[in-house]
Structures are given as C-alpha cells and as structure tokens.
Design an enzyme around this catalytic site. Structure first.
Site, PDB file in Angstrom:
ATOM      1  N   GLU A   1     -14.125   4.880  22.780  1.00 36.00           N
ATOM      2  CA  GLU A   1     -15.003   5.787  21.617  1.00 36.00           C
ATOM      3  C   GLU A   1     -13.219   6.123  20.391  1.00 36.00           C
ATOM      4  O   GLU A   1     -12.999   7.749  20.698  1.00 36.00           O
ATOM      5  CB  GLU A   1     -15.459   6.898  22.237  1.00 36.00           C
ATOM      6  CG  GLU A   1     -16.377   7.113  21.196  1.00 36.00           C
ATOM      7  CD  GLU A   1     -17.096   8.343  21.893  1.00 36.00           C
ATOM      8  OE1 GLU A   1     -17.637   8.474  21.502  1.00 36.00           O
ATOM      9  OE2 GLU A   1     -16.731   9.214  22.561  1.00 36.00           O
TER      10      GLU A   1
ATOM     11  N   GLU B   1     -21.402  14.748  29.716  1.00 33.67           N
ATOM     12  CA  GLU B   1     -20.162  14.568  28.962  1.00 33.67           C
ATOM     13  C   GLU B   1     -18.815  15.274  28.204  1.00 33.67           C
ATOM     14  O   GLU B   1     -19.560  16.620  27.600  1.00 33.67           O
ATOM     15  CB  GLU B   1     -19.689  13.870  27.570  1.00 33.67           C
ATOM     16  CG  GLU B   1     -19.119  13.175  26.761  1.00 33.67           C
ATOM     17  CD  GLU B   1     -18.688  12.892  25.522  1.00 33.67           C
ATOM     18  OE1 GLU B   1     -17.677  11.616  24.638  1.00 33.67           O
ATOM     19  OE2 GLU B   1     -19.297  12.483  25.020  1.00 33.67           O
TER      20      GLU B   1
END
Length: 267
Positions: free
Chosen positions: A232, A138
């Site tokens: 998210e 990520e």
C-alpha cells in the site's frame, strides 16, 4: 515464496481493468480491492482472474463505527455488512475495518466510543464468520484516526470483542510511526495476525525509506504468517489521504511497486 498483492486504492481513479493489466505486467499475484460494492462480484472475479490475479482482501470505504449519532453507526454497520457479502461472493476474501480516517479525537467520551467499537466488531465478526470471511482490524497511526494506534491496543480490542474470527492487520508504515520495535510488535501479535500491509517509512516502496524490512519478514516467519503481503505505497507528495499527486504519479507508483516486488522476490 510470499504471495504479493497491491491495494487498488493506491492507483486513484484508474479503472479496475487498467489497474489489473498494469499489475499483471508488473508480475503481482493479487490485489486488495477498494470496497466498491457497486461492482458485480462475479464479473470482478473473472476480470482479475483473466489477468492472473487473486482477491486477497477488501479495504472499506471511510465510515464511522464510533460516531455518537446512532444512525451514523448503523449506516457504517450496514456498509460493512454489504462489504462482507461482497467478499463472500468473491470467494471469501478478507475484509478489513478500521477507525474513521480523518477523525483524530473522540466526539463523545472515549470509553463510550471504545464500547461502540467493541459492540460493532462483535456483530461484524459474527456476520463475517457466517459468510466464511475473516475480519481484520487495521491499526492506523495517530495522524489518521483515533482509539487504536498500537499493537497493544489492537490486542486489547481483540480481547474485548472475544470472537475468534477477528484478527489484526499490521501495516509497516503505521508501525514505523507508532511502534518502538515493529518486528517485536509482529511477534507479540503472533497467530492473531490476519493480514500485513507493506510500505516504507515515507509510504513509498521498499528501499525508499528507513524501515528494517529484513527484520519484519523474519518476524513474520517466526510467527508462522502464511498470508499475503499487500503493498500500500503511494507516490511522494502532500496530502496522505489521497494517492493522487501532482505530475505523473502513476509512473512513480509503478516504479516503486516494481522495486518493492523485486526486493521481496529476492528474499
């Protein structure tokens, strides 16, 4: 139609069963689990399936693969190895990894830390491949971690690691801070894109900031991305490192998730 999930981290300390019930009621397809390997994987899978939810991915605890102390790096590798085994037992969910959140500068020489990261990811990518699990790295913004902040740096990292089982995780919120053209960053990543996180420019739900989501989704279609979209998002408030905010943050979170899901389903 996109498969759409939610990162369970965003619900804070709420038990998984309660999170699953809320996501089922909202109409989501799956989850990204926070990496609590103390859970029983089979029981976890049964619980989520009972609510009609798949496990798309696992996000790690905050460990440090690039710390100057070898024992810290070794402990981080061990944590990721357990997470990969947990993912295998769940049926092969993706495992994400990233830099240490809350460390903004090298503790040693930057090139040394880059080398430790490459070495760690070579080991983890092979471990994940043997477990038939995809590893995704990520890309976080500069206010959360150091070393890798942009798509270009992530692709450089993939070249250095040289393992086909390592992909890139791009997050709309982080790209808003680091990429001059987030849609172009997606196109640049191409088939090396392994997972996508979505949140608006202020980390709220879609439509509560200024991110150009139509452009992002068009770019995902252009590169042939068929994986899930993981929301998210967090309720508004200080301290970006915790989802728990003052007041009824869960009500605000669920309202933002509902808005985001409605928008994505209409695309």
């Amino acid at each position: 139609m996109w498969r759409i999930g939610v990162c369970t981290w965003t619900f804070g300390p709420l038990p998984l069963e309660a999170i699953a019930a809320r996501l089922e009621q909202l109409g989501f397809d799956g989850v990204e689990l926070y990496g609590d390997v103390s859970l029983d994987p089979r029981a976890t899978r049964r619980l989520l399936e009972a609510h009609g939810l798949e496990v798309y991915s696992l996000t790690p605890m905050n460990v440090d693969l690039t710390h100057p102390e070898p024992w810290v790096r070794r402990a981080a590798l061990d944590d990721y190895a357990r997470l990969i085994e947990f993912a295998r037992a769940l049926g092969g969910a993706r495992v994400s990894c990233h830099g240490h959140v809350g460390r903004f500068a090298p503790l040693a020489d930057r090139r040394m830390e880059w080398g430790w990261l490459v070495e760690a990811l070579q080991t983890l990518a092979e471990t994940a491949a043997q477990a038939e699990v995809t590893l995704v790295f990520e890309v976080l913004n500069r206010y959360e971690t150091h070393l890798v902040h942009t798509t270009a740096e992530a692709l450089e990292l993939l070249e250095a690691v040289g393992h086909p089982n390592l992909k890139v995780l791009l997050d709309a919120y982080h790209m808003n801070l680091e990429e001059p053209d987030p849609a172009a960053a997606i196109r640049r990543t191409g088939d090396r894109l392994g997972l996508v996180h979505l949140a608006d420019s202020n980390r709220r739900g879609i439509g509560h900031g200024h991110t150009d989501f139509p452009a992002l989704l068009h770019a995902l279609q252009e590169v042939g991305y068929t994986g899930p979209l993981i929301l998210e998002v967090t309720a508004p408030g200080p301290d970006p490192f915790t989802p728990v905010k003052e007041g009824d943050y869960l009500a605000q979170l669920e309202a933002d998730l509902k808005d985001s899901l409605t928008w994505l389903r209409a695309c």
